[in-house]
Structure formats: C-alpha cells, structure tokens
Design a protein around this motif. Sequence first.
Motif, mmCIF file in Angstrom:
data_model
loop_
_atom_site.group_PDB
_atom_site.id
_atom_site.type_symbol
_atom_site.label_atom_id
_atom_site.label_comp_id
_atom_site.label_asym_id
_atom_site.label_seq_id
_atom_site.Cartn_x
_atom_site.Cartn_y
_atom_site.Cartn_z
ATOM 1 N N GLU A 6 0.846 -1.193 0.000
ATOM 2 C CA GLU A 6 0.000 0.000 0.000
ATOM 3 C C GLU A 6 0.881 1.243 0.000
ATOM 4 N N ASN A 7 0.666 2.122 -0.977
ATOM 5 C CA ASN A 7 1.415 3.378 -1.031
ATOM 6 C C ASN A 7 0.575 4.569 -0.575
ATOM 7 N N ARG A 8 -0.684 4.295 -0.232
ATOM 8 C CA ARG A 8 -1.607 5.247 0.386
ATOM 9 C C ARG A 8 -2.774 4.415 0.896
ATOM 10 N N PRO A 9 -3.638 4.952 1.757
ATOM 11 C CA PRO A 9 -4.692 4.129 2.355
ATOM 12 C C PRO A 9 -5.550 3.400 1.317
ATOM 13 N N ASN A 10 -5.587 2.084 1.447
ATOM 14 C CA ASN A 10 -6.437 1.217 0.616
ATOM 15 C C ASN A 10 -6.102 1.249 -0.876
ATOM 16 N N ARG A 11 -4.916 1.698 -1.209
ATOM 17 C CA ARG A 11 -4.478 1.702 -2.606
ATOM 18 C C ARG A 11 -3.047 1.156 -2.659
ATOM 19 N N ARG A 12 -2.751 0.433 -3.732
ATOM 20 C CA ARG A 12 -1.476 -0.272 -3.820
ATOM 21 C C ARG A 12 -0.569 0.294 -4.905
ATOM 22 N N THR A 13 0.654 -0.209 -4.922
ATOM 23 C CA THR A 13 1.657 0.274 -5.867
ATOM 24 C C THR A 13 1.321 -0.085 -7.308
ATOM 25 N N THR A 15 10.720 -19.726 0.580
ATOM 26 C CA THR A 15 12.145 -19.460 0.754
ATOM 27 C C THR A 15 12.851 -20.574 1.508
ATOM 28 N N GLU A 16 14.116 -20.725 1.209
ATOM 29 C CA GLU A 16 14.953 -21.692 1.923
ATOM 30 C C GLU A 16 15.442 -21.145 3.259
ATOM 31 N N GLY A 17 15.194 -19.875 3.490
ATOM 32 C CA GLY A 17 15.523 -19.295 4.785
ATOM 33 C C GLY A 17 16.868 -18.585 4.819
ATOM 34 N N SER A 18 16.931 -17.552 5.638
ATOM 35 C CA SER A 18 18.163 -16.778 5.828
ATOM 36 C C SER A 18 18.284 -16.448 7.313
ATOM 37 N N ALA A 19 19.299 -15.680 7.660
ATOM 38 C CA ALA A 19 19.528 -15.341 9.066
ATOM 39 C C ALA A 19 18.383 -14.535 9.663
ATOM 40 N N THR A 20 17.640 -13.802 8.830
ATOM 41 C CA THR A 20 16.576 -12.935 9.347
ATOM 42 C C THR A 20 15.178 -13.370 8.936
ATOM 43 N N LEU A 21 15.075 -14.382 8.077
ATOM 44 C CA LEU A 21 13.766 -14.854 7.620
ATOM 45 C C LEU A 21 13.774 -16.375 7.563
ATOM 46 N N PRO A 22 13.072 -17.041 8.491
ATOM 47 C CA PRO A 22 13.101 -18.501 8.542
ATOM 48 C C PRO A 22 12.547 -19.162 7.281
ATOM 49 N N LYS A 23 13.047 -20.347 7.014
ATOM 50 C CA LYS A 23 12.586 -21.159 5.889
ATOM 51 C C LYS A 23 11.082 -21.390 5.987
ATOM 52 N N GLY A 24 10.416 -21.382 4.841
ATOM 53 C CA GLY A 24 8.993 -21.683 4.839
ATOM 54 C C GLY A 24 8.269 -21.011 3.694
ATOM 55 N N SER A 25 6.940 -21.133 3.733
ATOM 56 C CA SER A 25 6.047 -20.502 2.763
ATOM 57 C C SER A 25 5.206 -19.464 3.497
ATOM 58 N N TYR A 26 5.070 -18.295 2.896
ATOM 59 C CA TYR A 26 4.393 -17.173 3.540
ATOM 60 C C TYR A 26 3.441 -16.478 2.563
ATOM 61 N N ARG A 27 2.367 -15.921 3.114
ATOM 62 C CA ARG A 27 1.464 -15.071 2.346
ATOM 63 C C ARG A 27 1.723 -13.623 2.736
ATOM 64 N N TYR A 28 1.850 -12.749 1.739
ATOM 65 C CA TYR A 28 2.063 -11.337 2.008
ATOM 66 C C TYR A 28 0.727 -10.674 2.340
ATOM 67 N N LEU A 29 0.722 -9.874 3.403
ATOM 68 C CA LEU A 29 -0.465 -9.141 3.846
ATOM 69 C C LEU A 29 -0.251 -7.652 3.577
ATOM 70 N N PRO A 30 -0.753 -7.128 2.456
ATOM 71 C CA PRO A 30 -0.486 -5.730 2.098
ATOM 72 C C PRO A 30 -0.985 -4.718 3.129
ATOM 73 N N LYS A 31 -2.152 -4.984 3.711
ATOM 74 C CA LYS A 31 -2.760 -4.017 4.630
ATOM 75 C C LYS A 31 -1.850 -3.722 5.823
ATOM 76 N N THR A 32 -1.216 -4.757 6.351
ATOM 77 C CA THR A 32 -0.360 -4.593 7.523
ATOM 78 C C THR A 32 1.127 -4.699 7.196
ATOM 79 N N HIS A 33 1.452 -4.919 5.924
ATOM 80 C CA HIS A 33 2.840 -5.089 5.487
ATOM 81 C C HIS A 33 3.530 -6.128 6.371
ATOM 82 N N ALA A 34 3.008 -7.349 6.304
ATOM 83 C CA ALA A 34 3.503 -8.434 7.147
ATOM 84 C C ALA A 34 3.419 -9.750 6.382
ATOM 85 N N LEU A 35 4.016 -10.788 6.941
ATOM 86 C CA LEU A 35 3.994 -12.124 6.356
ATOM 87 C C LEU A 35 3.221 -13.074 7.265
ATOM 88 N N ALA A 36 2.264 -13.787 6.688
ATOM 89 C CA ALA A 36 1.550 -14.830 7.418
ATOM 90 C C ALA A 36 2.169 -16.169 7.030
#
Length: 212
Positions: free
Chosen positions: A65-72, A88-109
Amino acid sequence: MRPFALLLALPLVAQAPEPLPLPAPLPSKTTLQEALKARRTERKLGGPALALDEAAALLWAAQGENRPNRRTVPSARARYPLELILVTEGSATLPKGSYRYLPKTHALARLSGQGVAELGGKLKGLQAWIAQSPSLVVVAGVPARLGGDARHQERYTFWEAGAASQALLLQAAALALGAGTASGLDLEALKRALPLASGEEAFVVLALGHPR
C-alpha cells in the motif's frame, strides 16, 4: 476428575502463528532508469535466500500500500485480486517456509515450513535453475474478486499479475539481486503443492537469489 487434570486431558489446539511484521522499504539509491537498464533474467541464482528487509522491499513493490487502501500496482476498480506467496529456503533474518504477504499490515503470514526444495519435489519436470533458486515469489490471485464475466476476470487478473511482476523485478534489480520469470510450469500442480486457498489460481512464478 479434578479441573486441572481435566485441562491436561483436553487435546491441544494448534494456534496460527502471529504474522511476521516487515520493515518499511528503505529508500533506494537506484533511479528508475538505472533499474530498467539493470533488469535482466538471471538463471544462475545462489544463496543466501532473501533477507527480511529484501523480502519487504520486493513484496511492497509488487503489492504494498502506497496510500490508504491503494497499492503500488493499479487494479481494475481497485478490487485487488492478486495474492503473493513467498517460498524461501531461509536466511539469518527470515526462517525457511512458505508465507502469504499481507499488504494491509505489510507483514507475512506463515503458511507452512515448506521451502523451495520441498515444493520443487512435488512438481514434475521443474527446470533445474528454478528448483535450485533460494527463494520464489508466486503471483497468485482470486479472479472472482473483480466481478463480471469470467473472461473479464481472467483478462484483468493476468494484466495485474504482469504489472506486479515487473514492479518486483525492477525492485530486485535496484537491490542488485538476481531474478527471473519461471515459465513452462504446471500451474495446476503448483496450486495443489502450495496449496492455494479455494478460488485462488497461480499465474506467475519469480525466482530470486544472488547472481552466481
């Protein structure tokens, strides 16, 4: 049976992990023109897999989201049918696994502990350079969100998937990461292997890593 003993006897219910917050994308020192010149398909991709800040920048570029309720990336009637899945196979800051991107909260589920190697093992005839990539981003979507007839839904979802893919690839170039669009995949098999939610379809797979 005593109340405490009764509690111990009850089956444990698995709790979904809390979403993993992503850092805000760092300001880029690369101009758009420089990123366009640098963008190319790289099929020799090595580790390490994406760091958390790299994943944050890439996913935000494609669907953040680059402004409320609107995306890039523009969307027909702002219905936003796309979903991004990071494997991803994982790195020092992001564990291995499969994730869904959550645009509203800018987070990974977190969806599962399945990395690229496990996913590749479920797909027949997968090109070696894709299977050996340390990270993948699957551009998926729910065409029905757009409404209208099926042809309209498919046409606009594919258009948006292309726009999101290019945005992510340009961000990868700006970060000096290697990236390539994986073609020739059995998208139905990929849909089952992830697995995607009901009504979701896979459209594009982007392989990511460091140029070897």
